[in-house]
Design a protein around this motif. Structure first.
Motif, PDB file in Angstrom:
ATOM      1  N   GLU A   1       0.828  -1.212   0.000  1.00  0.00           N
ATOM      2  CA  GLU A   1       0.000   0.000   0.000  1.00  0.00           C
ATOM      3  C   GLU A   1       0.861   1.261   0.000  1.00  0.00           C
ATOM      4  OE1 GLU A   1      -0.610  -2.545   2.119  1.00  0.00           O
ATOM      5  OE2 GLU A   1      -2.542  -3.271   1.389  1.00  0.00           O
ATOM      6  N   ARG A   2       1.953   1.222   0.751  1.00  0.00           N
ATOM      7  CA  ARG A   2       2.868   2.383   0.767  1.00  0.00           C
ATOM      8  C   ARG A   2       3.518   2.578  -0.590  1.00  0.00           C
ATOM      9  NH1 ARG A   2       4.530  -0.099   5.571  1.00  0.00           N
ATOM     10  NH2 ARG A   2       6.527  -0.645   4.644  1.00  0.00           N
ATOM     11  N   VAL A   3       3.933   1.474  -1.212  1.00  0.00           N
ATOM     12  CA  VAL A   3       4.534   1.553  -2.550  1.00  0.00           C
ATOM     13  C   VAL A   3       3.500   2.056  -3.560  1.00  0.00           C
ATOM     14  CG1 VAL A   3       5.528   0.186  -4.433  1.00  0.00           C
ATOM     15  CG2 VAL A   3       6.307  -0.172  -2.087  1.00  0.00           C
ATOM     16  N   SER A   4       2.265   1.567  -3.456  1.00  0.00           N
ATOM     17  CA  SER A   4       1.196   2.016  -4.357  1.00  0.00           C
ATOM     18  C   SER A   4       0.986   3.518  -4.264  1.00  0.00           C
ATOM     19  CB  SER A   4      -0.126   1.307  -4.036  1.00  0.00           C
ATOM     20  OG  SER A   4      -0.057  -0.056  -4.285  1.00  0.00           O
ATOM     21  N   SER A   5       0.921   4.010  -3.044  1.00  0.00           N
ATOM     22  CA  SER A   5       0.700   5.435  -2.823  1.00  0.00           C
ATOM     23  C   SER A   5       1.829   6.278  -3.411  1.00  0.00           C
ATOM     24  CB  SER A   5       0.562   5.691  -1.324  1.00  0.00           C
ATOM     25  OG  SER A   5       0.415   7.054  -1.070  1.00  0.00           O
ATOM     26  N   GLN A   6       3.061   5.893  -3.127  1.00  0.00           N
ATOM     27  CA  GLN A   6       4.204   6.641  -3.652  1.00  0.00           C
ATOM     28  C   GLN A   6       4.278   6.532  -5.175  1.00  0.00           C
ATOM     29  OE1 GLN A   6       6.091   8.679  -1.913  1.00  0.00           O
ATOM     30  NE2 GLN A   6       7.251   9.260  -3.730  1.00  0.00           N
ATOM     31  N   MET A   7       3.990   5.342  -5.694  1.00  0.00           N
ATOM     32  CA  MET A   7       4.044   5.135  -7.136  1.00  0.00           C
ATOM     33  C   MET A   7       3.001   5.998  -7.850  1.00  0.00           C
ATOM     34  SD  MET A   7       4.060   1.528  -9.162  1.00  0.00           S
ATOM     35  CE  MET A   7       5.481   0.932  -8.251  1.00  0.00           C
ATOM     36  N   GLN A   8       1.832   6.156  -7.250  1.00  0.00           N
ATOM     37  CA  GLN A   8       0.794   6.996  -7.845  1.00  0.00           C
ATOM     38  C   GLN A   8       1.277   8.441  -7.962  1.00  0.00           C
ATOM     39  OE1 GLN A   8      -3.018   6.775  -5.919  1.00  0.00           O
ATOM     40  NE2 GLN A   8      -3.931   8.309  -7.241  1.00  0.00           N
ATOM     41  N   LYS A   9       1.921   8.935  -6.932  1.00  0.00           N
ATOM     42  CA  LYS A   9       2.452  10.303  -6.958  1.00  0.00           C
ATOM     43  C   LYS A   9       3.520  10.457  -8.037  1.00  0.00           C
ATOM     44  CE  LYS A   9       1.678  10.874  -2.047  1.00  0.00           C
ATOM     45  NZ  LYS A   9       2.332  10.840  -0.739  1.00  0.00           N
ATOM     46  N   GLU A  10       4.437   9.503  -8.088  1.00  0.00           N
ATOM     47  CA  GLU A  10       5.528   9.580  -9.062  1.00  0.00           C
ATOM     48  C   GLU A  10       5.016   9.418 -10.492  1.00  0.00           C
ATOM     49  OE1 GLU A  10       8.195  10.759  -8.083  1.00  0.00           O
ATOM     50  OE2 GLU A  10       8.151  10.310  -5.939  1.00  0.00           O
ATOM     51  N   LEU A  11       4.050   8.534 -10.683  1.00  0.00           N
ATOM     52  CA  LEU A  11       3.459   8.359 -12.015  1.00  0.00           C
ATOM     53  C   LEU A  11       2.791   9.638 -12.497  1.00  0.00           C
ATOM     54  CD1 LEU A  11       1.911   4.815 -11.840  1.00  0.00           C
ATOM     55  CD2 LEU A  11       3.239   5.683 -13.747  1.00  0.00           C
ATOM     56  N   ALA A  12       2.045  10.272 -11.615  1.00  0.00           N
ATOM     57  CA  ALA A  12       1.376  11.520 -11.984  1.00  0.00           C
ATOM     58  C   ALA A  12       2.399  12.558 -12.435  1.00  0.00           C
ATOM     59  CB  ALA A  12       0.552  12.043 -10.808  1.00  0.00           C
ATOM     60  N   TYR A  13       3.494  12.667 -11.682  1.00  0.00           N
ATOM     61  CA  TYR A  13       4.543  13.623 -12.041  1.00  0.00           C
ATOM     62  C   TYR A  13       5.166  13.267 -13.384  1.00  0.00           C
ATOM     63  CZ  TYR A  13       8.738  16.427 -11.917  1.00  0.00           C
ATOM     64  OH  TYR A  13       9.722  17.320 -12.247  1.00  0.00           O
ATOM     65  N   VAL A  14       5.538  12.005 -13.562  1.00  0.00           N
ATOM     66  CA  VAL A  14       6.214  11.569 -14.787  1.00  0.00           C
ATOM     67  C   VAL A  14       5.308  11.761 -16.001  1.00  0.00           C
ATOM     68  CG1 VAL A  14       7.067   9.520 -16.001  1.00  0.00           C
ATOM     69  CG2 VAL A  14       7.849  10.018 -13.685  1.00  0.00           C
ATOM     70  N   LEU A  15       4.044  11.395 -15.880  1.00  0.00           N
ATOM     71  CA  LEU A  15       3.126  11.543 -17.014  1.00  0.00           C
ATOM     72  C   LEU A  15       2.898  13.008 -17.365  1.00  0.00           C
ATOM     73  CD1 LEU A  15       0.519   8.751 -16.272  1.00  0.00           C
ATOM     74  CD2 LEU A  15       2.174   8.814 -18.144  1.00  0.00           C
ATOM     75  N   GLN A  16       2.905  13.850 -16.349  1.00  0.00           N
ATOM     76  CA  GLN A  16       2.663  15.273 -16.588  1.00  0.00           C
ATOM     77  C   GLN A  16       3.901  15.997 -17.115  1.00  0.00           C
ATOM     78  OE1 GLN A  16       1.659  17.489 -13.041  1.00  0.00           O
ATOM     79  NE2 GLN A  16       0.504  18.985 -14.229  1.00  0.00           N
ATOM     80  N   ARG A  17       5.077  15.663 -16.607  1.00  0.00           N
ATOM     81  CA  ARG A  17       6.270  16.452 -16.901  1.00  0.00           C
ATOM     82  C   ARG A  17       7.307  15.777 -17.795  1.00  0.00           C
ATOM     83  NH1 ARG A  17       6.258  20.945 -12.733  1.00  0.00           N
ATOM     84  NH2 ARG A  17       4.098  20.696 -12.143  1.00  0.00           N
TER      85      ARG A  17
END
Length: 118
Positions: A9-25
């Protein structure tokens, strides 16, 4: 006694944040629309990440094309996310369209239509 908030769950949460950043930027692909990462579900062994996304202002065909493009770009996206996360192994990415937003909008339209009749 099991942990209430496990590692996956912790990895999922962090991965969601990083994915959002990577997809956006980081990812510049003309096939992709405005993609929002709604949820990331990582398997218990962290081998596979199911990534649920929505695409704003896209018809049904556009949604399908965005998912195809994301799955084709998955190795590149995975590499960018891996650089940002401190994990020995990064999960395999599988992208899926999340219809919950569309369903919610449809229910809202139906409820508004019902209010107009009364």
């Amino acid at each position: 006694m099991p942990k209430e908030y496990g590692r996956s769950e912790r990895v999922s949460s962090q991965m969601q944040k990083e994915l959002a950043y990577v997809l956006q930027r980081e990812i510049e692909d003309p096939r992709l629309g405005f993609v929002t990462v709604n949820e990331v579900v990582v398997s218990k062994d962290l081998a596979v990440a199911k990534i649920y996304v929505t695409v704003l202002n896209a018809d049904e065909e556009g949604k399908k094309l965005n998912i195809v493009a994301l799955n084709e770009l998955a190795p590149v996206i995975r590499h960018e996310v891996a650089k940002r996360m401190r994990l020995r192994h990064i999960s395999e990415f599988r992208f899926y369209y999340d219809y919950s937003f569309d369903t919610g909008m449809r229910v809202d339209e139906l409820l508004k239509g019902e209010d107009d009749e009364n």
